[in-house]
Write an enzyme that holds these catalytic residues in place. Structure first.
Site, short mmCIF file in Angstrom:
data_model
loop_
_atom_site.label_atom_id
_atom_site.label_comp_id
_atom_site.label_asym_id
_atom_site.label_seq_id
_atom_site.Cartn_x
_atom_site.Cartn_y
_atom_site.Cartn_z
CE1 TYR A 23 1.97 5.72 -0.16
CE2 TYR A 23 1.42 3.43 -0.63
CZ TYR A 23 1.09 4.65 -0.06
OH TYR A 23 -0.08 4.79 0.62
CE LYS A 29 1.39 6.33 4.19
NZ LYS A 29 0.80 7.62 4.61
#
Length: 373
Positions: free
Chosen positions: A155, A159
């Site tokens: 994650y 990102k």
């Protein structure tokens, strides 16, 4: 902003829906195009209520479907890209997260260039900055300090890479010879009605005699209310459309917080839910360094077992760090460049969120009564 139109990806999500609600109030906005893979029936109903205010086109489609993106971008002047997979527990395959969060962003950027969309606003996350260690203390952090996450967890890693791609795309030449303007917003931990993490924690507490887990008592965070994050996106769109403001905003990222008190995640959940009889577990808690090394051992076991068995550790070093850090950032740069001021005060934000938590408690109690009868 004469005759403009906006595409919002992740439109059926917690934040995407709030962005659309605020966009619907914007003057001279001709169309909102709402793109998501799935719209829950209740979300679809809420969004449909806005159709009397503005032309709202709801599109079901995958962020990895190039034809869908091509269609979604046609005739659009602003893209707000919130679609992503959030995974803090490490249960979703890495490839899925990297595909949606990074490849999906790249495909959307390419589609925007082909369709001559001049403005691209990316919803990033505080996790692209860290925290990298639970021992490190960051208070009143700001953009010039260049904090960067060192985690390889999918994650924050996906990102971080996607944000870099978006900011590097500022200045690209559009198919018609125009120029692409981009920026990224890094919200703190977002709370508010409908937050899936708060919902999960409240429901777990209700199953446990109203005791909230004290999983993060050593953290200090500055949560931000969802509608204030949505408002920052509207201001970013206005700013990049404004010839005077745009030069300062282009290619920049902004931390988005508000005036919510700085609290541990556990204490914050308690503040929002105490009026309904919930309370924090007051038992002894395991020291953070012990949790961290247990997480490390669990990750090793998971890695060793991976050829024959998918073992998901109940917590990881990344989650332990995230839940036990002092990691607080200022919104002064957003204030200066975007004209950002929180739309909702802490008192209003707390009240709205608490009322929603009250409805969860009520649902739980009614379900219990039904079971008993």
């Amino acid at each position: 902003m004469t005759g403009w139109s906006c595409l919002v990806t992740g439109a059926g999500g917690f934040l995407g829906q709030r962005i659309i609600s605020l966009l619907a109030e914007e003057k001279e906005l001709q169309e909102i195009r709402a793109l998501d893979k799935v719209f829950r029936p209740d979300k679809q109903e809420e969004l449909s209520k806005l159709k009397h205010k503005v032309k709202l086109t709801m599109m079901k489609g995958d962020i990895l479907d190039e034809q869908c993106l091509k269609k979604a971008c046609q005739g659009i002047s602003v893209i707000i890209h919130t679609a992503c997979i959030i995974d803090v527990n490490g249960t979703i395959p890495r490839e899925d997260i990297m595909n949606v969060n990074l490849k999906g962003t790249q495909l959307l950027l390419e589609a925007s260039v082909q369709a001559n969309v001049p403005i691209f606003i990316y919803t990033s996350t505080i996790e692209v900055a860290g925290p990298n260690s639970y021992k490190e203390i960051i208070q009143n952090g700001h953009e010039e300090e260049n904090y960067e996450s060192k985690w390889s967890s999918p994650y924050p890693y996906s990102k971080k890479l996607a944000e870099k791609v978006v900011l590097a795309a500022d200045g690209w030449t559009l198919k018609n010879g125009g120029t692409l303007y981009t920026c990224a917003l890094r919200p703190m931990y977002i709370y508010g009605e409908g937050n899936p993490f708060i919902c999960q924690q409240i429901n777990e507490a209700l199953q446990n005699n109203g005791i909230l887990l004290n999983f993060a008592k050593h953290s200090l965070a500055n949560p931000v209310y969802v509608d204030n994050v949505a408002w920052a996106h509207i201001l970013a769109a206005r700013g990049l459309k404004d010839p005077k403001k745009a030069p300062n905003i282009r290619g920049q990222f902004y931390y988005i917080s508000d005036d919510t008190p700085h609290e541990s995640y556990s204490k914050f959940n308690y503040i929002l839910s105490k009026e309904f009889g919930l309370h924090i577990d007051s038992g002894m808690s395991v020291p953070v360094f012990v949790k961290y090394w247990v997480a490390f051992l669990l990750e090793i076991i998971s890695f060793l077992l991976s050829p024959v068995y998918k073992f998901h550790p109940p917590f990881t070093r990344h989650l332990v760090t995230l839940s036990n850090s002092v990691f607080i950032f200022s919104y002064k740069k957003a204030q200066k460049d975007l004209g950002y001021e929180p739309l909702f005060s802490w008192e209003e934000s707390r009240k709205k969120t608490s009322q929603w938590i009250g409805s969860l408690v009520k649902q739980h109690n009614e379900a219990l009564k039904t079971k008993i009868h």
